[in-house]
Design a protein around this motif. Structure first.
Motif, short mmCIF file in Angstrom:
data_model
loop_
_atom_site.label_atom_id
_atom_site.label_comp_id
_atom_site.label_asym_id
_atom_site.label_seq_id
_atom_site.Cartn_x
_atom_site.Cartn_y
_atom_site.Cartn_z
N LYS A 77 6.35 11.55 11.78
CA LYS A 77 5.24 11.47 10.83
C LYS A 77 5.79 12.06 9.68
O LYS A 77 6.68 12.86 9.74
CB LYS A 77 4.28 12.40 11.44
N ARG A 125 -4.64 2.33 11.68
CA ARG A 125 -3.03 2.25 11.50
C ARG A 125 -2.56 3.66 11.08
O ARG A 125 -2.90 4.08 10.22
CB ARG A 125 -2.53 1.24 10.59
N GLU A 126 -1.36 3.79 11.86
CA GLU A 126 -0.73 5.39 11.46
C GLU A 126 0.47 5.12 10.56
O GLU A 126 1.27 4.09 10.82
CB GLU A 126 -0.26 6.08 12.71
N ILE A 127 0.42 5.65 9.25
CA ILE A 127 1.49 5.57 8.64
C ILE A 127 2.80 6.61 9.28
O ILE A 127 2.58 7.58 9.56
CB ILE A 127 1.41 5.96 7.19
N GLU A 139 9.56 3.63 5.31
CA GLU A 139 8.22 3.71 5.62
C GLU A 139 7.74 2.50 6.24
O GLU A 139 8.26 1.42 6.06
CB GLU A 139 7.49 4.12 4.04
N PRO A 161 -7.28 1.67 8.02
CA PRO A 161 -8.09 2.21 9.23
C PRO A 161 -7.43 1.92 10.60
O PRO A 161 -7.18 0.45 10.83
CB PRO A 161 -9.45 1.86 8.95
N TYR A 190 4.14 1.11 9.23
CA TYR A 190 3.07 1.46 10.08
C TYR A 190 3.79 1.73 11.42
O TYR A 190 4.24 0.52 12.07
CB TYR A 190 2.15 0.18 10.12
N SER A 243 4.77 12.45 -0.11
CA SER A 243 3.74 11.30 -0.27
C SER A 243 4.44 9.92 -0.07
O SER A 243 5.43 9.77 -0.11
CB SER A 243 3.42 11.34 -2.01
N PRO A 246 -0.44 1.82 1.59
CA PRO A 246 -2.02 2.14 1.61
C PRO A 246 -2.48 2.42 2.89
O PRO A 246 -1.85 2.05 3.98
CB PRO A 246 -2.56 0.88 0.94
N HIS A 247 -3.53 3.06 2.93
CA HIS A 247 -4.21 3.64 4.12
C HIS A 247 -5.01 2.42 4.81
O HIS A 247 -5.74 1.76 4.26
CB HIS A 247 -4.95 4.95 4.26
#
Length: 133
Positions: free
Chosen positions: A109, A124-126, A16, A122, A18, A115, A119-120
């Motif tokens: 993606k 930035r794409e996980i 996982e 703004p 960014y 899940s 943390p999200h």
């Protein structure tokens, strides 16, 4: 679907993170099949139409077996009286590592049903940095 996802995670298929701004993450989708034994199978696939052509060499996109080749093999086995068996391998395609020259450049993606623990943030794409082919 849960079993397939757990298997992918336990094999270290991705990390996982960014997604770097210079890289576009490839979308994924689930493919569902019903086997002859009425066993329901799911498989996570990357949307190949979204993969940049520069990422992999052409030989990496070859099929595992051509249907006519399999038919010839089965015909020869029957003619020689050989016994045949069916084999279903979970995650059969996940035994190769991503080549070093593209490591960190292949992101997908997160699939539906997964899940993520990051943390999200703004802007930035996980995503998932692929470690296995």
């Amino acid at each position: 679907m849960r079993r397939e996802l757990d298997s992918l995670i336990s094999r270290g298929t991705w990390k996982e993170g960014y997604v770097p701004k210079s890289i576009r993450a490839i979308a994924t989708r689930w493919i569902f099949n019903v086997k002859a034994s009425l066993l329901f199978k799911s498989r996570l696939v990357a949307r190949g139409d979204q993969r940049p052509d520069s990422i992999f060499e052409p030989e990496s996109d070859s099929p595992t077996v051509a249907r006519p080749s399999l038919n010839v093999l089965l015909a020869v086995a029957q003619a020689l009286g050989w016994s045949t068996r069916a084999l279903d391998v979970d995650c059969a395609y996940l035994y190769g590592d991503i080549p070093d020259q593209v490591r960190g450049q292949v992101w997908i993606k997160p699939p539906l049903g997964m899940s993520v623990s990051l943390p999200h943030i703004p802007g930035r794409e996980i995503g998932l940095d692929l470690q296995k082919t």
